[in-house]
Write a protein that holds these residues in place. Structure first.
Motif, PDB file in Angstrom:
ATOM      1  N   PHE A   1      -6.000  -3.303   5.371  1.00  0.00           N
ATOM      2  CA  PHE A   1      -4.630  -3.032   5.252  1.00  0.00           C
ATOM      3  C   PHE A   1      -3.884  -4.355   4.259  1.00  0.00           C
ATOM      4  CE2 PHE A   1      -4.672  -0.252   9.182  1.00  0.00           C
ATOM      5  CZ  PHE A   1      -4.357   0.800   8.540  1.00  0.00           C
ATOM      6  N   ASP A   2      -4.570  -5.591   4.755  1.00  0.00           N
ATOM      7  CA  ASP A   2      -3.967  -6.637   4.067  1.00  0.00           C
ATOM      8  C   ASP A   2      -4.278  -6.894   2.607  1.00  0.00           C
ATOM      9  OD1 ASP A   2      -2.476  -7.394   5.990  1.00  0.00           O
ATOM     10  OD2 ASP A   2      -4.156  -8.958   7.049  1.00  0.00           O
ATOM     11  N   MET A   3      -5.356  -6.351   2.173  1.00  0.00           N
ATOM     12  CA  MET A   3      -5.599  -5.993   0.897  1.00  0.00           C
ATOM     13  C   MET A   3      -4.614  -5.514  -0.202  1.00  0.00           C
ATOM     14  SD  MET A   3      -8.713  -7.332  -0.392  1.00  0.00           S
ATOM     15  CE  MET A   3      -9.355  -6.290  -1.705  1.00  0.00           C
ATOM     16  N   GLY A   4      -3.964  -4.494   0.428  1.00  0.00           N
ATOM     17  CA  GLY A   4      -2.836  -3.714  -0.316  1.00  0.00           C
ATOM     18  C   GLY A   4      -1.714  -4.613  -0.412  1.00  0.00           C
ATOM     19  N   GLY A   5      -1.618  -5.310   1.127  1.00  0.00           N
ATOM     20  CA  GLY A   5      -0.447  -6.107   1.116  1.00  0.00           C
ATOM     21  C   GLY A   5      -0.483  -7.464   0.416  1.00  0.00           C
ATOM     22  N   ALA A   6      -1.613  -7.980   0.052  1.00  0.00           N
ATOM     23  CA  ALA A   6      -2.033  -9.229  -0.912  1.00  0.00           C
ATOM     24  C   ALA A   6      -1.410  -8.868  -2.323  1.00  0.00           C
ATOM     25  CB  ALA A   6      -3.081  -9.779  -0.536  1.00  0.00           C
ATOM     26  N   ILE A   7      -2.044  -7.742  -2.803  1.00  0.00           N
ATOM     27  CA  ILE A   7      -1.794  -7.032  -4.083  1.00  0.00           C
ATOM     28  C   ILE A   7      -0.247  -6.986  -4.412  1.00  0.00           C
ATOM     29  CG2 ILE A   7      -2.241  -5.288  -5.803  1.00  0.00           C
ATOM     30  CD1 ILE A   7      -5.163  -5.115  -4.580  1.00  0.00           C
ATOM     31  N   THR A   8       0.404  -6.522  -3.539  1.00  0.00           N
ATOM     32  CA  THR A   8       1.733  -6.072  -3.346  1.00  0.00           C
ATOM     33  C   THR A   8       2.574  -7.545  -3.687  1.00  0.00           C
ATOM     34  OG1 THR A   8       1.508  -4.035  -2.226  1.00  0.00           O
ATOM     35  CG2 THR A   8       3.624  -4.730  -2.642  1.00  0.00           C
ATOM     36  N   SER A   9       2.385  -8.490  -2.656  1.00  0.00           N
ATOM     37  CA  SER A   9       2.999  -9.660  -2.615  1.00  0.00           C
ATOM     38  C   SER A   9       2.878 -10.563  -3.925  1.00  0.00           C
ATOM     39  CB  SER A   9       2.272 -10.427  -1.546  1.00  0.00           C
ATOM     40  OG  SER A   9       2.581  -9.735  -0.318  1.00  0.00           O
ATOM     41  N   VAL A  10       1.325 -10.473  -4.453  1.00  0.00           N
ATOM     42  CA  VAL A  10       1.263 -11.215  -5.584  1.00  0.00           C
ATOM     43  C   VAL A  10       1.822 -10.819  -6.824  1.00  0.00           C
ATOM     44  CG1 VAL A  10      -0.519 -12.065  -7.216  1.00  0.00           C
ATOM     45  CG2 VAL A  10      -0.937 -12.383  -5.058  1.00  0.00           C
ATOM     46  N   ALA A  11       2.012  -9.511  -6.824  1.00  0.00           N
ATOM     47  CA  ALA A  11       2.753  -8.853  -7.962  1.00  0.00           C
ATOM     48  C   ALA A  11       4.295  -9.218  -8.003  1.00  0.00           C
ATOM     49  CB  ALA A  11       2.479  -7.213  -7.675  1.00  0.00           C
TER      50      ALA A  11
ATOM     51  N   VAL B   1      -3.543   1.847  -5.848  1.00  0.00           N
ATOM     52  CA  VAL B   1      -4.453   0.625  -5.158  1.00  0.00           C
ATOM     53  C   VAL B   1      -4.145   0.477  -3.987  1.00  0.00           C
ATOM     54  CG1 VAL B   1      -5.297  -1.663  -5.250  1.00  0.00           C
ATOM     55  CG2 VAL B   1      -5.168  -0.191  -7.489  1.00  0.00           C
ATOM     56  N   VAL B   2      -2.723   0.368  -3.761  1.00  0.00           N
ATOM     57  CA  VAL B   2      -2.298  -0.123  -2.311  1.00  0.00           C
ATOM     58  C   VAL B   2      -2.469   1.099  -1.650  1.00  0.00           C
ATOM     59  CG1 VAL B   2      -0.366  -0.800  -1.119  1.00  0.00           C
ATOM     60  CG2 VAL B   2      -0.705  -1.781  -3.141  1.00  0.00           C
ATOM     61  N   GLY B   3      -2.032   2.229  -1.736  1.00  0.00           N
ATOM     62  CA  GLY B   3      -2.200   3.430  -1.008  1.00  0.00           C
ATOM     63  C   GLY B   3      -3.700   3.766  -0.791  1.00  0.00           C
ATOM     64  N   GLY B   4      -4.683   3.495  -1.853  1.00  0.00           N
ATOM     65  CA  GLY B   4      -6.117   3.518  -1.368  1.00  0.00           C
ATOM     66  C   GLY B   4      -6.607   2.570  -0.453  1.00  0.00           C
ATOM     67  N   PHE B   5      -6.132   1.477  -0.511  1.00  0.00           N
ATOM     68  CA  PHE B   5      -6.465   0.512   0.766  1.00  0.00           C
ATOM     69  C   PHE B   5      -5.783   1.050   2.013  1.00  0.00           C
ATOM     70  CE2 PHE B   5      -7.610  -2.662  -2.764  1.00  0.00           C
ATOM     71  CZ  PHE B   5      -8.850  -2.953  -2.289  1.00  0.00           C
ATOM     72  N   ASN B   6      -4.647   1.551   2.077  1.00  0.00           N
ATOM     73  CA  ASN B   6      -4.277   1.679   3.312  1.00  0.00           C
ATOM     74  C   ASN B   6      -4.971   3.022   3.877  1.00  0.00           C
ATOM     75  OD1 ASN B   6      -2.114  -0.139   3.327  1.00  0.00           O
ATOM     76  ND2 ASN B   6      -0.643   1.298   2.114  1.00  0.00           N
ATOM     77  N   LEU B   7      -5.369   4.028   2.966  1.00  0.00           N
ATOM     78  CA  LEU B   7      -6.163   5.047   3.497  1.00  0.00           C
ATOM     79  C   LEU B   7      -7.448   4.531   3.962  1.00  0.00           C
ATOM     80  CD1 LEU B   7      -5.332   7.659   0.685  1.00  0.00           C
ATOM     81  CD2 LEU B   7      -4.340   7.645   3.148  1.00  0.00           C
TER      82      LEU B   7
END
Length: 233
Positions: free
Chosen positions: A157-167, A211-217
């Protein structure tokens, strides 16, 4: 001559204001985003796991002190605190990674502390203590393997969150800087051209969403797979 070209057979995602192919930049930006996610999750999970296990296993004043520190971090919105840290360190992708890792580790510390509290009085741990197994071996051989499932789910879950935060940090100028093809930077550069070149911001934003949706799934799938209470449903 190639600047701000709409999507076509020659440039599937169009070009930006300098004539650079957006598809190529988005694909290269995917490498940056995945690197960001892996580094943030790795740093925050290692620090959070170490502190959470120590707090839960040792208890007493160690637990109290570490949990009060995590409460301080939880008292602030994560993105606002990351912005403050990144602003103090200066703009740049490396400083953005440090800032996001600094606000993410408390999640792992609280999660792993709860897992240790649930496991440390179990029969197999008590039996290991009874026969004189050293404390560090109990943690490494008996506690950590039983905590991998929730740790992996949280990390996905945090993979997607990290990508969103850095963006997000890159979008406001605290993260990656131009001409780095990071998705947040690309969206920031597209703000001026949204009315005339919609593709400049749309495709990087869609990339983040996918990408974020994929990591959440992936996190949902891991949770269903690794949690025995959900397997029969």
């Amino acid at each position: 001559l190639e600047g701000l070209r709409p999507p076509s057979a020659a440039h599937l995602f169009g070009t930006d204001k300098l004539g650079r192919d957006l598809l190529s930049r988005i694909l290269y930006g995917a490498r940056i985003s995945l690197f960001v996610g892996v580094v943030v999750v790795l740093l925050s999970s290692v620090v959070g796991t170490l502190l959470g296990v120590l707090a839960g296993y040792l208890g007493g004043w160690v637990d109290e002190a570490l949990m009060r520190i995590t409460d301080i971090f939880f008292a602030f919105p994560a993105l606002i605190l990351a912005m403050a840290i990144a602003g103090a360190l200066g703009p740049g992708l490396q400083n953005a990674l440090i800032a996001i890792s600094a606000v993410t580790w408390p999640v792992y510390a609280r999660l792993l502390r709860g897992q240790v509290l649930a496991l440390r009085e179990r029969e197999f741990v008590l039996a290991a203590r009874t026969v004189g197994v050293p404390e560090w071996q109990i943690i490494l051989r008996h506690l950590l393997p039983n905590m991998l499932a929730p740790l992996l789910v949280q990390a996905s879950f945090d993979m997607g969150g990290a990508i969103t935060s850095v963006a997000g940090l890159s979008f406001i100028g605290f993260g990656a800087q131009p001409p780095t093809p990071e998705w947040g930077v690309m969206i920031s550069e597209a703000r001026t051209y949204m009315a005339t070149a919609w593709w400049m911001g749309t495709f990087p934003a869609l990339s983040i969403m996918l990408v974020v949706g994929g990591f959440n799934l992936l996190g949902d799938g891991l949770r269903d797979l690794l949690d025995p209470r959900l397997r029969g449903r």
